[in-house]
Design a protein around this motif. Structure first.
Motif, PDB file in Angstrom:
ATOM      1  N   SER A   1     -12.681   9.165  -1.017  1.00 38.12           N
ATOM      2  CA  SER A   1     -12.960   8.429   0.213  1.00 38.12           C
ATOM      3  C   SER A   1     -14.135   9.045   0.950  1.00 38.12           C
ATOM      4  O   SER A   1     -14.423  10.232   0.831  1.00 38.12           O
ATOM      5  N   MET A   2     -14.837   8.197   1.685  1.00 39.48           N
ATOM      6  CA  MET A   2     -15.834   8.630   2.654  1.00 39.48           C
ATOM      7  C   MET A   2     -15.132   8.737   4.006  1.00 39.48           C
ATOM      8  O   MET A   2     -14.132   8.058   4.255  1.00 39.48           O
ATOM      9  N   ARG A   3     -15.699   9.544   4.866  1.00 36.90           N
ATOM     10  CA  ARG A   3     -15.119   9.718   6.203  1.00 36.90           C
ATOM     11  C   ARG A   3     -16.173   9.360   7.232  1.00 36.90           C
ATOM     12  O   ARG A   3     -17.226   9.985   7.317  1.00 36.90           O
ATOM     13  N   TYR A   4     -15.858   8.321   8.013  1.00 36.50           N
ATOM     14  CA  TYR A   4     -16.752   7.877   9.083  1.00 36.50           C
ATOM     15  C   TYR A   4     -16.151   8.302  10.408  1.00 36.50           C
ATOM     16  O   TYR A   4     -14.939   8.141  10.653  1.00 36.50           O
ATOM     17  N   SER A   5     -16.982   8.848  11.309  1.00 36.56           N
ATOM     18  CA  SER A   5     -16.482   9.246  12.621  1.00 36.56           C
ATOM     19  C   SER A   5     -17.504   8.919  13.701  1.00 36.56           C
ATOM     20  O   SER A   5     -18.715   8.915  13.453  1.00 36.56           O
ATOM     21  N   GLN A   6     -16.990   8.642  14.876  1.00 32.26           N
ATOM     22  CA  GLN A   6     -17.841   8.369  16.035  1.00 32.26           C
ATOM     23  C   GLN A   6     -17.132   8.842  17.288  1.00 32.26           C
ATOM     24  O   GLN A   6     -15.903   8.721  17.408  1.00 32.26           O
ATOM     25  N   GLU A   7     -17.897   9.402  18.222  1.00 28.69           N
ATOM     26  CA  GLU A   7     -17.341   9.807  19.513  1.00 28.69           C
ATOM     27  C   GLU A   7     -18.381   9.563  20.595  1.00 28.69           C
ATOM     28  O   GLU A   7     -19.552   9.917  20.427  1.00 28.69           O
TER      29      GLU A   7
END
Length: 289
Positions: free
Chosen positions: A263-269
């Motif tokens: 899996s790829m891991r996408y994050s945003q804050e």
């Protein structure tokens, strides 16, 4: 909410840039026979208790000024097979209420390059310029996803939380009180997307993820929505416990995207903080609109 750049077709280096957050009645405490203060019953009865009551007080408090100035800080990242691409965004936002207008100036930092961005919202139309004074302005309705994703309106959090309070489960918003602040929180974690797709905070997170999904599709990655995992989708609205004005607003999300047996891991804050009252006028520059 933030500006984005395209993902290269080479899957070995999947990169993206940033996409793109009433005072009390004054009653004090009275002494007892022992001389110890006790809370005034009238004040206690007047204090908000439910999320809806806090939101009503916050709306009244924020409407007490012509406008507000906010600072915005954001980050976004995509990790795949040990490789990570990240970007950051900073901006200052001025926002008036009657009439509703917004002006923000910010900068995206990605892959060692700083890219300026300017946004106006006037008469329910968004105007966006990326790349500095020589760049062209793009305009459109606030319902246009390309416009909506770059508009940072911190006061929109009041409407978002009100809608969250109308969802099931009814206890989806928690209230956390601590010294100097009251925080309203909504959190969804460790769930397959189809199971929580209808939750408002998840829908918001998915809108932020969609441009990246489109880039991945173009690069040949299937990334079907029904295969996504919501590792976390969280929104927090922090109020002053005395005035009920918004102190800060934070949104963050993390998705796991199936890819190559892993899996790829996408994050945003994104964090928005209230800096103070704004008394100026927001108008479009000459030649725009």
């Amino acid at each position: 909410m933030r500006p984005r750049s395209s993902v290269p077709a080479a899957l070995a280096v999947l990169s993206l840039s940033l996409a793109g957050c009433a005072e009390g009645n004054g009653a004090g405490s009275g002494p007892t026979a022992s001389g110890k203060p006790v809370a005034s019953p009238s004040k206690a009865a007047d204090e908000p208790q439910t999320p809806e009551e806090f939101l009503t007080r916050a709306r009244e408090a924020m409407s007490g000024q012509k406008g507000w100035t906010f600072t915005v800080k954001g980050s976004e990242g995509l990790t795949s097979q040990g490789q990570e691409s990240t970007a950051t965004y900073t901006a200052t936002v001025n926002r008036t209420q009657d009439p509703m207008a917004l002006h923000s100036t910010g900068t995206t930092h990605a892959k060692g390059v700083a890219k300026p961005e300017e946004v106006y919202v006037v008469d329910a139309t968004g105007y966006v310029r990326k790349g500095g004074p020589g760049a062209q302005w793009k305009s459109g309705s606030l319902t246009d996803p390309d416009i909506a994703t770059v508009v940072e309106d911190p006061l929109a959090a009041l409407d978002a939380f009100r809608s969250y309070g109308q969802e099931e489960p009814a206890d989806g918003i928690s209230v956390r009180k601590s010294t100097g602040q009251v925080a309203l929180e909504v959190t969804v974690s460790s769930a397959k997307l189809p199971a929580v797709r209808s939750r408002g905070v998840v829908e918001k997170a998915l809108r932020e993820l969609t441009p990246t999904l489109e880039q991945l599709h173009t690069a040949g990655v299937a990334a079907p929505e029904n295969g996504l995992t919501v590792e976390r989708a969280e929104e927090e609205l922090v109020l002053d416990p005395t005035t009920y004005r918004i102190k800060s607003h934070r949104f963050r999300c993390t998705f796991l995207i199936p890819y190559g047996g892993g899996s790829m891991r996408y994050s945003q804050e994104v964090t928005e903080q209230t800096q103070g009252a704004f008394t100026g006028v927001i108008a479009l520059p000459s030649g725009v609109g």
